[in-house]
Design a protein around this motif. Structure first.
Motif, PDB file in Angstrom:
ATOM      1  N   ARG A 153       0.817  -1.345   0.297  1.00 27.47           N
ATOM      2  CA  ARG A 153      -0.296   0.078   0.504  1.00 27.47           C
ATOM      3  C   ARG A 153       1.023   1.580   0.084  1.00 27.47           C
ATOM      4  N   ILE A 154       2.090   1.462   0.327  1.00 29.42           N
ATOM      5  CA  ILE A 154       2.860   2.175   0.523  1.00 29.42           C
ATOM      6  C   ILE A 154       3.713   2.307  -0.372  1.00 29.42           C
ATOM      7  N   LYS A 155       3.535   1.697  -1.428  1.00 27.72           N
ATOM      8  CA  LYS A 155       4.403   1.413  -2.777  1.00 27.72           C
ATOM      9  C   LYS A 155       3.413   2.163  -3.519  1.00 27.72           C
ATOM     10  N   THR A 156       2.304   2.446  -3.615  1.00 26.76           N
ATOM     11  CA  THR A 156       1.808   2.633  -4.545  1.00 26.76           C
ATOM     12  C   THR A 156       1.457   3.813  -4.699  1.00 26.76           C
ATOM     13  N   TYR A 157       1.812   5.048  -3.701  1.00 29.49           N
ATOM     14  CA  TYR A 157       2.644   6.230  -3.503  1.00 29.49           C
ATOM     15  C   TYR A 157       3.378   6.410  -5.187  1.00 29.49           C
ATOM     16  N   SER A 158       3.757   7.393  -5.994  1.00 28.73           N
ATOM     17  CA  SER A 158       4.384   7.420  -6.777  1.00 28.73           C
ATOM     18  C   SER A 158       5.718   7.470  -6.774  1.00 28.73           C
ATOM     19  N   GLY A 159       5.651   8.839  -5.289  1.00 23.83           N
ATOM     20  CA  GLY A 159       6.509   9.058  -5.055  1.00 23.83           C
ATOM     21  C   GLY A 159       6.948   8.186  -3.463  1.00 23.83           C
ATOM     22  N   TRP A 160       7.082   7.858  -3.564  1.00 20.80           N
ATOM     23  CA  TRP A 160       7.780   7.417  -1.372  1.00 20.80           C
ATOM     24  C   TRP A 160       9.065   7.023  -1.863  1.00 20.80           C
ATOM     25  N   ALA A 161      10.190   6.687  -0.172  1.00 17.62           N
ATOM     26  CA  ALA A 161      11.209   6.647   0.094  1.00 17.62           C
ATOM     27  C   ALA A 161      11.374   6.125   1.640  1.00 17.62           C
ATOM     28  N   ARG A 162      11.629   4.956   1.367  1.00 13.05           N
ATOM     29  CA  ARG A 162      11.996   4.254   2.781  1.00 13.05           C
ATOM     30  C   ARG A 162      13.166   5.070   3.261  1.00 13.05           C
ATOM     31  N   LEU A 163      12.922   5.687   4.666  1.00 13.27           N
ATOM     32  CA  LEU A 163      14.269   6.110   5.537  1.00 13.27           C
ATOM     33  C   LEU A 163      14.669   5.380   6.144  1.00 13.27           C
TER      34      LEU A 163
END
Length: 70
Positions: A24-34
């Protein structure tokens, strides 16, 4: 207008498969894991909309925080 949000979670049962939450988090086109359980999301949605979208992937005793970055 797109904004950046931080999403962090605390999973009460880490042995469980939380792949659905990560999907679900990765469905956003702009995401980054901190790192660990912290992500940045770049979206036009509000913090409430993000929370409502991610919550079904959690157990009732898990914790989720979504906050807008300044």
């Amino acid at each position: 207008m797109k904004r950046v949000y931080i999403v962090t979670y605390d999973l009460s049962n880490p042995g469980r498969n939380y792949e659905n939450l990560l999907k679900r988090i990765k469905t956003y086109s702009g995401w980054a894991r901190l790192g660990g359980s912290a992500y940045l999301i770049f979206t036009e949605q509000s913090a409430v909309q993000i929370r409502d979208y991610l919550t079904p992937a959690l157990d009732t005793n898990d914790k989720l925080y979504v906050g807008r970055m300044a």
